[in-house]
Design an enzyme around this catalytic site. Structure first.
Site, PDB file in Angstrom:
ATOM      1  N   GLU A  44     -29.003  25.442  32.840  1.00 35.62           N
ATOM      2  CA  GLU A  44     -29.216  25.208  31.410  1.00 35.62           C
ATOM      3  C   GLU A  44     -28.193  25.993  30.591  1.00 35.62           C
ATOM      4  O   GLU A  44     -27.888  27.160  30.878  1.00 35.62           O
ATOM      5  CB  GLU A  44     -30.628  25.657  31.047  1.00 35.62           C
ATOM      6  CG  GLU A  44     -31.026  25.479  29.597  1.00 35.62           C
ATOM      7  CD  GLU A  44     -32.473  25.899  29.344  1.00 35.62           C
ATOM      8  OE1 GLU A  44     -32.941  25.705  28.205  1.00 35.62           O
ATOM      9  OE2 GLU A  44     -33.138  26.403  30.278  1.00 35.62           O
ATOM     10  N   LYS A 116     -33.532  18.402  25.488  1.00 34.77           N
ATOM     11  CA  LYS A 116     -34.752  19.095  25.901  1.00 34.77           C
ATOM     12  C   LYS A 116     -35.894  18.795  24.936  1.00 34.77           C
ATOM     13  O   LYS A 116     -35.762  18.950  23.719  1.00 34.77           O
ATOM     14  CB  LYS A 116     -34.487  20.601  25.968  1.00 34.77           C
ATOM     15  CG  LYS A 116     -35.598  21.424  26.601  1.00 34.77           C
ATOM     16  CD  LYS A 116     -35.154  22.881  26.751  1.00 34.77           C
ATOM     17  CE  LYS A 116     -36.175  23.709  27.501  1.00 34.77           C
ATOM     18  NZ  LYS A 116     -35.716  25.111  27.682  1.00 34.77           N
ATOM     19  N   CYS A 150     -35.458  22.759  32.298  1.00 35.46           N
ATOM     20  CA  CYS A 150     -36.249  23.981  32.405  1.00 35.46           C
ATOM     21  C   CYS A 150     -37.727  23.801  32.068  1.00 35.46           C
ATOM     22  O   CYS A 150     -38.492  23.243  32.848  1.00 35.46           O
ATOM     23  CB  CYS A 150     -35.604  25.071  31.555  1.00 35.46           C
ATOM     24  SG  CYS A 150     -36.197  26.744  31.940  1.00 35.46           S
TER      25      CYS A 150
END
Length: 268
Positions: A44, A116, A150
């Site tokens: 990330e 995200k 994540c």
């Protein structure tokens, strides 16, 4: 194709130095390709570093910016797909930045772009706008490949949505911090098992600003085992997403077939 050899780059690169991190990515791609890898996944926000604070706006780039062109060149030069995280500047909405990831194919063409959807903590809430598309996919080496980032993988609904959409290999660039070691050690393998897919989880490592990244990158298989596992430090690990094994596991494991969606309405 019996397997998609997957390389996980566990590295935090150089904080705030995009050129240096592109060099690290290029060198990792060369090593991965030499080892027969079909896809390389970096963590990330790999291109800039995670804890860059006020430099976030300056270092953020459009999805088709110069760094994206450089990564496309790396993928094409070494003949493997490359996925990585970066801060994305929205060219149409001034001041909007996304925590994003992209996957380029072995010919340098963009296969997937993702923003995200679940932001973690005050730091991410300060700098980023959440994305609104949870499932993005592409075909790679005979597998359906998906991408998330994540914290997204920690929501079971997210991964189940990928499973129902037919994802075989879920790529997850991550920046997991201490003391959440349970995520790569237990949660990610369980997610892979309960959804009958592979999960490639590539983490940052070591101290960075106020954060301590724990490494432990993993390629988890549909049987809930670690097909490849990194330690705590800088590493490049490889494992195979085996299509024959995946098909056999799905035939044996009935979770998705035995679902009763009519009972789950309260979840949404």
């Amino acid at each position: 194709m019996p397997a998609l050899r997957t390389a996980l780059l566990q590295s935090s690169g150089e904080l705030g130095d995009v050129a240096a991190n592109l060099k690290v990515l290029d060198e990792a791609a060369a090593r991965a390709a030499a080892a027969g890898a079909d896809v390389l996944l970096a963590p990330e926000l790999f291109l800039t570093g995670y804890a860059i604070g006020d430099a976030m706006a300056r270092l953020a780039e459009p999805a088709d910016g110069p760094s994206a062109e450089a990564v496309a060149g790396i993928a094409a030069r070494h003949g493997l797909a490359v996925g990585y995280g970066y801060p994305e500047r929205d060219t149409e909405r001034h001041g909007v930045i996304y925590n994003s990831a992209q996957l380029f194919g072995p010919d340098g063409a963009r296969l997937i772009h993702y923003r995200k959807t679940h932001l973690f903590g005050e730091f991410e809430a300060k700098w980023f706008t959440p994305g609104n598309e949870s499932v993005v996919q592409a075909q790679l080496g005979g597998l359906t490949v998906g991408l998330m980032i994540c914290y997204d993988v920690e929501f079971p609904e997210n991964v189940r949505a990928h499973a129902l959409a037919g994802t075989d290999l879920l790529l997850v660039p991550t920046a997991l911090m201490h003391p959440a070691e349970i995520i790569p050690l237990s949660v990610v393998p369980v997610r892979a098992f309960e959804n009958q897919l592979y999960i490639a989880y590539a983490n940052r490592t070591g101290p960075e600003g106020d954060f301590e990244f724990v490494g432990l990158s993993v390629l988890a298989g549909p049987d809930g085992t670690a097909r490849a596992r990194a330690g705590r430090g800088e590493d490049l690990v490889l494992g195979d997403a085996d299509t024959d094994f995946l098909a056999a596991s799905r035939a044996e494991n009935p979770y998705l077939r035995d679902r009763r969606p009519g009972l789950y309405g309260s979840l949404v």
